[in-house]
Design a protein around this motif. Structure first.
Motif, PDB file in Angstrom:
ATOM      1  N   LYS A 141       0.810  -1.219   0.000  1.00 53.71           N
ATOM      2  CA  LYS A 141       0.000   0.000   0.000  1.00 53.71           C
ATOM      3  C   LYS A 141       0.845   1.272   0.000  1.00 53.71           C
ATOM      4  N   GLU A 145       0.234   3.412  -3.512  1.00 52.19           N
ATOM      5  CA  GLU A 145      -0.505   4.673  -3.442  1.00 52.19           C
ATOM      6  C   GLU A 145       0.282   5.830  -4.061  1.00 52.19           C
ATOM      7  N   GLU A 148      -0.043   5.284  -7.810  1.00 55.84           N
ATOM      8  CA  GLU A 148      -1.424   5.656  -8.152  1.00 55.84           C
ATOM      9  C   GLU A 148      -1.542   7.180  -8.286  1.00 55.84           C
ATOM     10  N   ALA A 185      -2.396  -3.175  -0.994  1.00 49.07           N
ATOM     11  CA  ALA A 185      -3.413  -2.449  -1.757  1.00 49.07           C
ATOM     12  C   ALA A 185      -4.151  -3.443  -2.649  1.00 49.07           C
ATOM     13  N   SER A 190      -8.763   0.028  -7.404  1.00 54.55           N
ATOM     14  CA  SER A 190      -8.167   1.356  -7.421  1.00 54.55           C
ATOM     15  C   SER A 190      -8.968   2.307  -8.311  1.00 54.55           C
TER      16      SER A 190
END
Length: 576
Positions: A141, A145, A148, A185, A190
């Protein structure tokens, strides 16, 4: 045929030749075959041998080759990766890293290394500057992130996501899934799910990549961003020949050290140039095993050494100091080590001494920089070298020292800026002509490091040019003060910076982290220094701190201390 006069001239130009260890020649032909070709050849030679060990999970050379080839095929067919394409790797040390690295190169692309511990802001500059449309990352994660966010900012078009648990051996995979599930994640849920592809699915297609014609000397293999301690990071363009040449130079310097049955510890992160070359490329291309940790933890490293009996440890001084000073690390825990290679920062003499009391391993200090792929000099790896020296220039590497002001070459024993020529020196910085103009002088790479060579050709560094402190017109080198302070038993770590001074122009300030269970006052430390430093070198202040800031590979950092000191002085002026 060389005449006596020719030999004398060469000896005068390269005094280090007389000090070369037996069996090593300077004037060798370096191998510049692209690294992905070399590693695939090693895989074909010993497909059943173990290439990678990650927390007990093992990958053979044969399996690694299959994954490299399949991923390269998918990168070409699905993402259009080819000559000149830049692919960012946002990965910690896992088996995915070497597979992704070699697959990008096999597809014809350029690797852009990214530090997973960087902030989104720091990563944004690299992604934007490099123009890397594709990023390969992990489903942890804290890392995913960030990737992302880069996609959402429009700086990266697509992600390839690797499942962390796939890298673990079966028992640890189950335990991680149960106990650490919150750390993972779910890329399929997402906000950018439509722009995410999955590593395991791409590799499962087993697509054969198309051939790519590589010009080793002209084509870029790695765009490696410098640390940015003096500004925004710059992308050093390392050609296939640069990367391969430095591997070849290190290989010859090691006299067989990086071949089976050697096992090389990779606790330093592969995204850093030192580890990329010394911990990954050199051993894997020679068929030697690499044993990995995703990050440095004392117990995990000692357990790894006991379990694998690894014998080669590339490290930074802070890691070596931690091993040497840890009460719970005994000599038997380090017994398998034969050679420890220190790089990334100067190796303090007290760390060398403390480590030698706990380990019989030969401790060799090396020196390099991103722009040289990275290794320039290294102490011998099989026999002892002069203490406090960074050793001798590697085969096929030329160095010189020039006066910082006049830029004229200096004599033996005189301090000047270290400059380098060799097949490992970069092509230049990406789209940065101003930085390129500053980086070279008459065809020599400027390192920004100040030092000298002795009569035997051994190289000694004093400090960085940018860290030089000018006190009343005299040069003061922070490293001299740091070495002196480090000899006091109450000092664990020390870092010295220069600050504005109304009387002297600049003055040194020392920041000290006290040793556990020890204490000392500023006055006591200054009394201790009085016999070791002249009055100009004496720190104006000694500031005690519980911890000193470090870079992400464990190097003591001056940048944060300069900012902190400036803020303290600004605040005190406001209060006055």
């Amino acid at each position: 045929m060389q005449t006596i006069e020719d030999k004398d001239a060469e000896a005068a130009r390269r005094p280090w030749l007389a000090s070369y260890p037996e069996g090593i020649a300077w004037d060798v032909e370096v191998d510049v075959r692209p690294v992905h070709e070399q590693v695939l050849a090693a895989c074909a030679k010993t497909p059943d041998a173990v290439a990678l060990d990650f927390l007990g999970g093992k990958t053979t050379f044969g399996d690694m080759a299959k994954a490299i080839t399949a991923l390269a095929g998918a990168l070409q067919s699905q993402f259009g990766i080819g000559k000149g394409s830049r692919v960012a790797l946002l990965l910690p040390n896992t088996p995915f890293y070497p597979v992704a690295y070699y697959a990008v190169l096999r597809a014809g692309g350029i690797v852009v290394n990214c530090n997973p511990l960087y902030t989104v802001h720091e990563l944004s500059h690299i992604a934007d500057n490099a123009g890397a449309d594709l990023m390969i990352t992990l489903d942890l994660k804290m890392i995913f992130e960030k990737a992302e966010a880069l996609v959402e900012k429009g700086l990266v078009k697509s992600l390839v996501v690797c499942r962390f648990t796939d890298a673990l051996p079966p028992v640890k995979r189950v335990l991680f899934s149960l106990a650490k599930r919150k750390d993972l994640a779910d890329p399929r849920r997402s906000r950018i799910a439509g722009k995410v592809s999955h590593y395991h699915e791409l590799v499962a297609r087993n697509q054969e990549p198309k051939p790519v014609a590589i010009d080793p000397h002209a084509d870029v293999a790695v765009q490696q961003y410098t640390g940015g301690t003096t500004g925004l990071p710059k992308g050093a363009m390392l050609s296939h020949a640069n990367v391969a040449a430095n591997m070849s130079q290190i290989d010859k310097w090691g006299c067989g050290l990086f071949y089976p049955p050697s096992k090389v510890v990779a606790v330093l992160p592969f995204f850093h140039i030192f580890a990329m070359t010394v911990c990954m490329n050199v051993p894997l291309c020679n068929g030697a095993q690499v044993v990995m940790l995703p990050r440095f933890e004392m117990k995990a490293l000692v357990d790894l050494l006991k379990r694998t009996r690894a014998n080669v440890l590339p490290a930074v001084p802070t890691l070596l100091a931690a091993l040497a000073k840890a009460d719970n690390v005994k000599a038997e825990g380090l017994a398998s080590l034969q050679v420890a290679i220190s790089g990334g920062a100067p190796l303090p003499n007290e760390v060398r001494a403390a480590f030698s009391k706990k380990s019989k391993a030969l401790l060799a200090e090396g020196y390099g920089l991103t722009e040289a792929s990275p290794v320039v000099c290294c102490a011998a790896l099989r026999v002892p070298s002069k203490p406090m020296s960074i050793g001798l220039p590697l085969p096929a590497t030329d160095i010189r020292f020039v006066d910082v002001d006049s830029h004229q070459p200096v004599g033996i024993g005189e301090n000047g800026e270290l400059q380098v020529k060799g097949p490992q020196v970069m092509l230049g910085y990406y789209e940065n002509p101003e930085a390129n103009a500053e980086a070279f002088m008459d065809g020599w790479l400027r390192t920004g490091d100040v030092g000298h060579m002795d009569e035997d050709g051994y190289v000694f560094l004093v400090d960085r040019i940018k860290d030089l402190i000018i006190c009343s017109g005299f040069n003061v080198y922070p490293r001299v003060i740091e070495e002196a302070l480090a000899e006091h038993p109450a000092v664990d770590e020390v870092n010295v910076i220069g600050v504005p001074d109304e009387y002297r122009g600049e003055a040194p300030i020392a920041f000290v982290k006290p040793a556990t269970g020890q204490s000392a006052t500023e006055a006591e430390l200054k009394t201790f220094l009085a016999a070791k430093l002249n009055k100009i070198e004496m720190p104006r202040e000694i500031i005690f701190k519980d911890a000193l800031p470090k870079t992400l590979i464990g190097k003591l950092s001056k940048k944060e201390l300069r900012e902190e000191y400036a803020q303290l002085k600004a605040k005190s002026r406001e209060q006055a």
